[in-house]
Structure formats: C-alpha cells, structure tokens
Design a protein around this motif. Structure first.
Motif, short mmCIF file in Angstrom:
data_model
loop_
_atom_site.label_atom_id
_atom_site.label_comp_id
_atom_site.label_asym_id
_atom_site.label_seq_id
_atom_site.Cartn_x
_atom_site.Cartn_y
_atom_site.Cartn_z
N MET A 79 0.86 -1.18 0.00
CA MET A 79 0.00 0.00 0.00
C MET A 79 0.90 1.23 0.00
O MET A 79 1.56 1.53 0.99
CB MET A 79 -0.92 -0.01 1.23
CG MET A 79 -1.99 1.07 1.21
SD MET A 79 -3.28 0.81 2.46
CE MET A 79 -2.35 0.98 3.97
N VAL A 81 -4.59 -3.17 0.05
CA VAL A 81 -3.65 -4.06 0.74
C VAL A 81 -3.64 -5.46 0.12
O VAL A 81 -2.89 -6.33 0.57
CB VAL A 81 -3.97 -4.15 2.25
CG1 VAL A 81 -3.84 -2.80 2.90
CG2 VAL A 81 -5.35 -4.75 2.48
N VAL A 93 -4.27 -8.48 9.41
CA VAL A 93 -3.87 -7.23 8.76
C VAL A 93 -4.79 -6.10 9.18
O VAL A 93 -4.34 -4.97 9.45
CB VAL A 93 -3.88 -7.40 7.22
CG1 VAL A 93 -3.73 -6.04 6.52
CG2 VAL A 93 -2.76 -8.32 6.78
#
Length: 297
Positions: free
Chosen positions: A1, A46, A62
């Motif tokens: 990202m 992501v 995450v």
C-alpha cells in the motif's frame, strides 16, 4: 500500500467499534454503501481481506494492524492540535481504555474522576474479563488495558498494579438453604452460582480446581455486571466469587457472609499501555498506576 488513506482506516475502525455497517455509517455521517465501498477499497489497496464478515464482526490480522495504526495516529493528532492551535476551540479527546468490570466497579472511576473533570476528554471504557482485556490493546482498540497478563506485549509497557482478592460469598438465607452441611461436591451440584459472561471462567476455574466439578455439573447464572453480581447474591438468588474490595459494607452489615473464611482467590492485575505516551494519555496512565497500586494489595 503506497499511501495510507485514513478515511479508509477510519471506516474499518468504526465498523469494528460499532459492530454494524449501518451504525458505522451513522457515526461517520455517510451512507452505508459508502462505508462498504471504503472497506472494499482498503482491501484492494492491501490486496487481502481486512474484515471477517461474521457475527460479531472481526478484523483480520492485517485489519487489526491497520486499526491499531489508525488509533495511534489519532492519539498523536489529538495531542498535537492543542499545541499548534491553542486558541482554537478544542474537541474532546477520546480515551479508549480496556478494563475488567471489577476494577470499574471499585477503584477505577474514583481514580480517574479528578482527571476527567480537569480535561476535555471522553472516556470509552471497553469492559471485558481480566484475561481478555489485553486483546483490546493488541488489536489497537485501546491505548491501555488492565489485565492478568504478566508479560508485556510488543510495543507496550507493563507495570504491576497489585492483587485483587476474591472471596466466596452468599446471603445468610442462601447459605442456610444450600450449604447446611458445608460446601462440598454434593451441595455445589444444587447451588446456583454466577459467571460474568461466557468468557469469564473465574468461577468455573475455582469450582473445578477445588471441587472437581465441571461447568455442566451445576447451575450457573450469567450476569454481565459486577453490581448485579452482588445484588443477586444479596437477594439470595446465588452465591459468587466477589471482589473483597467491592463488598466491604455488605460483609460488615451481614448482608453477605464469607462462605470460606480461610480462603481467598487472588488475581494479580497489571497495567499495560503503549510505550510512546504523552499528554493526557500519559496523565491517565500515571493516575491508573498511582491509584491502582495504592488501593490494591
């Protein structure tokens, strides 16, 4: 990202906090569809899921890291703005703190009250069993946690607060009804106890450790309130493990009696918090440490 879009992180954090896309939309003053789009965009950024769409809603590993990062940035921003724009009207700083119900019902509010009155803050108490408050810290939902865990988690500092003593109590009426022959396996099979919730196994562990009975072997109420715990016991509806600090008046008046005068169940509490604290977060942490250590054994 490549870049962090904090609007997307805010959407994820709010969905987890509100446990609803609809309530998250209301809190963010956007449509439910917009919340869904922000979550979808974050997952695209992501390249993996950030939200497990079950009940309750849960963040992926995450997702938890992103939420923790978001809350830490919000904390830094809240501390910074008054310094760079002191003449601007301030909005309340929200302090997210994970605590066990018994600390909340006894020493924590009196400890925090003077600080709350002096500063423009909002306290968001995340209440969970002593064994599970640490998860709120790990997931980034809280900057600090009162927990049984005696080892610090990564990126956090840990300090011992002290011991909270629990004793087995009931009303005189309950004792005379269920424990005429004393507390033993046979009498416990009929006597209703109380657990805080499905995750709170203090009572279950106590009975199994000392009397060899499993949870299914005896009646057990579930009451998600420390105050209601004591009320149920006072009215003769159950017996319970109660924080001695919480029932001093009831013991003195005879409303509750100690069923095992020679025994105490000791829970050692620790204060965990992020290492890099400043401003009001550091003040709150210091107050918890000072007052907790003064009150607890």
């Amino acid at each position: 990202m490549a870049n962090v879009d904090y609007k997307l992180l805010q959407a994820l954090a709010t969905v987890i906090e509100e446990q609803s896309f609809e309530r998250a939309a209301n809190a963010l003053f956007i449509t439910q569809s917009a919340v869904s789009q922000r979550i979808k965009q974050l997952e695209q950024n992501v390249a993996q899921p950030v939200l497990i769409r079950t009940q309750p809603l849960r963040a992926t590993e995450v997702g938890k890291k992103l939420i923790k990062h978001y809350h830490q940035v919000m904390q830094l921003e809240a501390e910074l703005l008054p310094d760079i724009a002191p003449d601007d009207p301030q909005s309340p700083i929200t302090i997210h703190l994970a605590t066990n119900a018994d600390s909340l019902a006894t020493w924590l509010i009196p400890a925090l009250a003077p600080t709350i009155k002096r500063h423009l803050i909002e306290i968001n108490m995340l209440v969970a069993d002593e064994q599970h408050t640490i998860e709120k810290l790990k997931d980034g939902e809280a900057f600090g946690a009162i927990s049984l865990q005696e080892h610090p988690v990564k990126g956090c500092q840990m300090t011992r607060l002290g011991d909270m003593n629990y004793i087995l109590v009931a009303s005189p009426e309950f004792r005379d009804t269920y424990f005429k022959t004393g507390i033993n396996r046979d009498s416990l099979r009929l006597a209703p106890g109380i657990a805080f919730d499905q995750k709170d196994n203090m009572h279950i562990r106590f009975i199994e450790q000392h009397y060899g009975l499993k949870e299914r072997d005896y009646p057990l109420h579930t009451v998600r309130s420390s105050e209601a715990f004591i009320t149920m016991a006072k009215y003769g509806a159950a017996y319970c493990l109660a924080a001695e600090l919480q029932i001093k008046e009831e013991l003195a008046s005879g409303a509750l009696v100690n069923l095992l005068p020679d025994y105490k169940w000791v829970q050692t509490l620790y204060c965990h918090h992020w290492i890099l604290l400043k401003g009001i977060h550091k003040t709150i942490s210091n107050v918890i440490l000072e007052q907790g250590q003064a009150v607890l054994d």
